[in-house]
Design a protein around this motif. Structure first.
Motif, mmCIF file in Angstrom:
data_model
loop_
_atom_site.group_PDB
_atom_site.id
_atom_site.type_symbol
_atom_site.label_atom_id
_atom_site.label_comp_id
_atom_site.label_asym_id
_atom_site.label_seq_id
_atom_site.Cartn_x
_atom_site.Cartn_y
_atom_site.Cartn_z
ATOM 1 N N ARG A 182 0.843 -1.142 -0.090
ATOM 2 C CA ARG A 182 -0.104 -0.160 -0.063
ATOM 3 C C ARG A 182 0.736 1.297 -0.138
ATOM 4 N NH1 ARG A 182 -2.241 1.166 6.082
ATOM 5 N NH2 ARG A 182 -0.308 0.561 7.226
ATOM 6 N N ASP A 183 2.234 1.262 0.538
ATOM 7 C CA ASP A 183 3.054 2.413 0.695
ATOM 8 C C ASP A 183 3.590 2.593 -0.808
ATOM 9 O OD1 ASP A 183 2.228 3.000 3.317
ATOM 10 O OD2 ASP A 183 3.808 1.892 4.098
ATOM 11 N N ILE A 184 3.979 1.576 -1.361
ATOM 12 C CA ILE A 184 4.563 1.521 -2.703
ATOM 13 C C ILE A 184 3.487 2.049 -3.738
ATOM 14 C CG2 ILE A 184 5.672 0.494 -4.640
ATOM 15 C CD1 ILE A 184 6.311 -1.798 -2.460
ATOM 16 N N GLU A 185 2.252 1.570 -3.618
ATOM 17 C CA GLU A 185 1.362 2.073 -4.571
ATOM 18 C C GLU A 185 0.940 3.506 -4.145
ATOM 19 O OE1 GLU A 185 -2.758 0.771 -4.089
ATOM 20 O OE2 GLU A 185 -2.687 0.080 -6.202
ATOM 21 N N MET A 203 6.937 2.355 -9.840
ATOM 22 C CA MET A 203 6.533 2.105 -8.469
ATOM 23 C C MET A 203 5.079 1.172 -8.357
ATOM 24 S SD MET A 203 8.054 4.952 -6.100
ATOM 25 C CE MET A 203 7.345 3.987 -4.519
ATOM 26 N N LEU A 204 4.238 1.450 -9.252
ATOM 27 C CA LEU A 204 3.071 1.008 -9.235
ATOM 28 C C LEU A 204 3.058 -0.583 -10.042
ATOM 29 C CD1 LEU A 204 0.450 3.449 -10.630
ATOM 30 C CD2 LEU A 204 0.940 2.599 -8.303
ATOM 31 N N GLU A 205 3.935 -0.763 -10.724
ATOM 32 C CA GLU A 205 4.244 -2.134 -11.169
ATOM 33 C C GLU A 205 5.120 -3.151 -10.174
ATOM 34 O OE1 GLU A 205 6.872 -4.300 -14.801
ATOM 35 O OE2 GLU A 205 7.030 -2.264 -14.732
ATOM 36 N N CYS A 206 5.950 -2.437 -9.513
ATOM 37 C CA CYS A 206 6.659 -2.958 -8.410
ATOM 38 C C CYS A 206 5.577 -3.430 -7.343
ATOM 39 C CB CYS A 206 7.534 -2.139 -7.821
ATOM 40 S SG CYS A 206 8.361 -2.724 -6.296
#
Length: 219
Positions: A182-185, A203-206
Motif C-alpha cells: 500500500r505504501d509503494i502504491e 513503483m505501481l508495477e513494483c
C-alpha cells in the motif's frame, strides 16, 4: 555502489533494456590527467562480448580519447529516472508516523575496458546507427545523405570512436521494495499525479508484482 539485496537487479536483460531506453550515459575515466567524466550517448550491442559492448564517440578536441589507453578500466553510469518521495504519500505514515523522506531511482553501472577507435569506417557506422535510432520517431527522419558528402566527411573527421567492452554490470532499482504494498502504491500514485510518471509507473508495477507474490492485490 552500495546495493542492498532488495534493490539489487542482477538480470542482464533488464539492465540492457534500461541502457537502451536511457542511452545518454556518463563515462568516468581515470587517465593520465586524473579523474574525468564525459556525458555522451551510447549505442549498446547486447550480443557482443560477455555482457555487451558500448559504442560512442567524442569530439576530437576532447582530450579524453588521448588521456586513456586501450584496455584501461572505465565506468559508464546510466540513469533511468529518479524522484523525491514524501512520507505523506505512505498510508502507513498516517497510522504509525514512522516514515521519512527518501529518493527512489533506477541506475545501471557498466564497468568495462575501453578501446579508442580512431577510424572513419567505425565512426561512420556508429553515427548512422545512432541517427537511425533517434530519428525514427520524427515525421521525416533526418539521414546522413540529407547533407552533402563533403560536409559529412568533414564532420566525421572531427570525432573519434570509443568502444567499451562491458566486463561487469551492476543494477540498482530502488522503488520501495522493502515497504508495504500500500505504501509503494500510494507513493507511485502520488508521483503520477505530479507528472513524474517514469518512477511513478515503475513503483505501481513494483507494487503489483509484490502483491502477486504475496497472493494479494494492491489497494
Amino acid at each position: 555502489m552500495y546495493v542492498p539485496t532488495h534493490f539489487d537487479e542482477p538480470r542482464t536483460e533488464v539492465l540492457h533494456a534500461l541502457i537502451t531506453e536511457n542511452p545518454f550515459g556518463t563515462l568516468f575515466t581515470h587517465g593520465k590527467s586524473g579523474l574525468d567524466a564525459n556525458h555522451i550517448p551510447f549505442d549498446l550491442k547486447a550480443g557482443e562480448g560477455a555482457y555487451g559492448v558500448l559504442h560512442a564517440h567524442v569530439a576530437r578536441a576532447n582530450p579524453v580519447w588521448q588521456d586513456v589507453a586501450n584496455g584501461d578500466e572505465v565506468l559508464v553510469v546510466f540513469r533511468a529516472g529518479d524522484a523525491y518521495i514524501s512520507p505523506n504519500w505512505y498510508p502507513s505514515k498516517h497510522e504509525l508516523h514512522r516514515q521519512v523522506p527518501t529518493w527512489n531511482y533506477r541506475v545501471v553501472h557498466a564497468h568495462g575496458r575501453v578501446t579508442i577507435r580512431d577510424d572513419e569506417r567505425y565512426v561512420r557506422g556508429l553515427v548512422a546507427r545512432l541517427t537511425r535510432t533517434h530519428e525514427a520517431s520524427q515525421p521525416r527522419p533526418w539521414k546522413m545523405t540529407d547533407s552533402t558528402a563533403d560536409y559529412i566527411d568533414m564532420m566525421l573527421k572531427a570525432i573519434v570512436g570509443v568502444e567499451i567492452e562491458i566486463t561487469r554490470l551492476v543494477g540498482k532499482i530502488k522503488l520501495g521494495q522493502n515497504k508495504e504494498v500500500r505504501d509503494i502504491e500510494g507513493a507511485g500514485t502520488a508521483l503520477n499525479e505530479r507528472g513524474e510518471n517514469v518512477i511513478g509507473e515503475a513503483m505501481l508495477e513494483c507494487a503489483a508484482i509484490k502483491a502477486a507474490k504475496a497472493g494479494d492485490s494492491p489497494a
